[in-house]
Write an enzyme that holds these catalytic residues in place. Sequence first.
Site, PDB file in Angstrom:
ATOM      1  N   ASP A  31      28.627  -7.716  -9.655  1.00 36.77           N
ATOM      2  CA  ASP A  31      28.978  -6.295  -9.698  1.00 36.77           C
ATOM      3  C   ASP A  31      30.344  -6.270  -9.017  1.00 36.77           C
ATOM      4  OD1 ASP A  31      29.515  -3.622  -9.107  1.00 36.77           O
ATOM      5  OD2 ASP A  31      27.394  -3.136  -9.202  1.00 36.77           O
ATOM      6  N   HIS A  32      31.391  -6.173  -9.815  1.00 40.49           N
ATOM      7  CA  HIS A  32      32.712  -6.421  -9.235  1.00 40.49           C
ATOM      8  C   HIS A  32      33.103  -5.379  -8.184  1.00 40.49           C
ATOM      9  CE1 HIS A  32      33.913  -3.695 -12.456  1.00 40.49           C
ATOM     10  NE2 HIS A  32      35.036  -3.483 -11.797  1.00 40.49           N
ATOM     11  N   HIS A  36      27.292   0.038 -10.198  1.00 35.37           N
ATOM     12  CA  HIS A  36      28.336   0.283  -9.193  1.00 35.37           C
ATOM     13  C   HIS A  36      27.964   1.408  -8.217  1.00 35.37           C
ATOM     14  CE1 HIS A  36      30.303  -2.253 -11.988  1.00 35.37           C
ATOM     15  NE2 HIS A  36      30.676  -1.313 -12.832  1.00 35.37           N
TER      16      HIS A  36
END
Length: 480
Positions: free
Chosen positions: A176-177, A239
Amino acid sequence: MRTKQQALFIIFGGTGDLAKRKLYPALFELYRKGILSEHFAVIGTARRPWSDVHYQTVVQNSVSADDQQQANEFSKHFYYQSHNVNDTEHYVTLKKLAERLDQKFQIGGNRLFYLAMSPRFFGTIAGHLKSQKIVTADGYNRMIVEKPFGRDFKSANELNRAIGQYFAEKDVFRIDHYLGKEMVQNIFALRFGNNIFRSLWNSRYIDNIQITLSEALGVEERAGYYETAGALRDMVQNHILQIVSLLTMNMPASYSETDIRREKICALKALKIYQPQEVKQNFVRAQYVAANGLKGYRQEDQIDPKSQTETFVAGKIFVENENFSNVPIYIRTGKRLQTKATRIDIIFKAVPGNIFTTQQLADNILTIKVEPEGEISLQVNTKKVGQGYQLQQQQLNLFPADKLQLIPEAYEKLLADALSGDATNFTHWEEVAYSWKFVDAVRHAWDQQRAALATYSCGSMGPKQADQLLSADGRHWIFN
Ligand code: NAP
């Protein structure tokens, strides 16, 4: 300090957009910083019949280098194999190439399998990596997977089982950047490194929390995927709920992967799951319509002209743990909004009994601007300089602006973490599972009730219903 790493990356989807835009530039930064040096190699695989030379040119062109010589040397670590992931034969040649490169670059058997392609292939790739013995006995074998991890709890669970048959949870790194973003990582330092925030971080002192992830772009080339996903699945499940978990988790016993993940899981488990009627009161879904010279969602290529997919979602959610059970967390995300920004506002309760009777006190607000600026500030009241006693609002800036250019890109940090075996900033399966359970309840209510889809103009900050969500509680969006 990061130490030098040795590893062979096998990137499935090596010709794709993600690989070119994110992975190759991130690997190059690790190379420039010496974290990757002589003992690393990359095999890019996809169906296209590229040669090594062509692949190396693609890699070189995807990194922005002042030093062409260095970019050229870097690209010499990259090899290409044309490979259809469904074809067992291809894994035989992949194994041979992997062994040759392991020898050539003296890598010692460490392997990172990066699955930068559609999740429907994850199970088949994981199975072949095991059955064809591409996983090694003498080094580590880690699998990095991209979002989306399923489209609901059921499909995520199936996907997890398909991977879990072959790779243990400790070796699965779910990206999950947002967890690689500097300002998101700062939440932890702010909360647990400062007694002033630590002691105020609860429902006694926090009035509400607001999280906005707004995008200025429309669906662009991801229309096919987006039409089947929508904003809730695309942005909230991962996110936004990850940010919620960092903001509401209890203090872990130590700064370690196991303890941090344990508390994040507990926070996500404590999300209040809504009944269908409650979803109606607490969630707003909407779609963008043409304005300001921009097309509406239904006019975009590959989109159904009668599409019911939401491109915007706002909601009021609760984490029912000891510290947060009564604190509303307002979230919103959408495409084609006024600006691209990720921002968190923590609004503290008003001073009980304002002694400055003729003057209003501004709320204390801790603002974390994750992007584009990267800023942390605290709004406080101070005295205006001079005669008399006037108050003024001031912003204390807690993040030095001159450090902004030093912030590494999220993928660079996350790849460095995966290389060193640190999964703290990757999502554990249980985090994914609890997030989906929350999202599924909202989705289920929408599907059941054929929930009305509001509209908003391109370039606005979303539909008026998203403002009403807060005004009904006597509040407003701080970021407008
Ligand atoms: P993409 O550009 O469509 O790339 C897909 C890759 O898969 C291509 O390299 C394609 O190459 C390869 N491929 C497709 N079918 C194959 C097969 N049967 N055998 C072998 N290779 C095959 O997609 P992307 O944007 O890079 O996204 C990759 C993954 O990352 C997706 O799961 C996406 O949701 C996720 N993701 C992407 C982004 C982003 O910014 N792009 C952001 C977040 C998450 P060939 O056509 O040459 O086979």
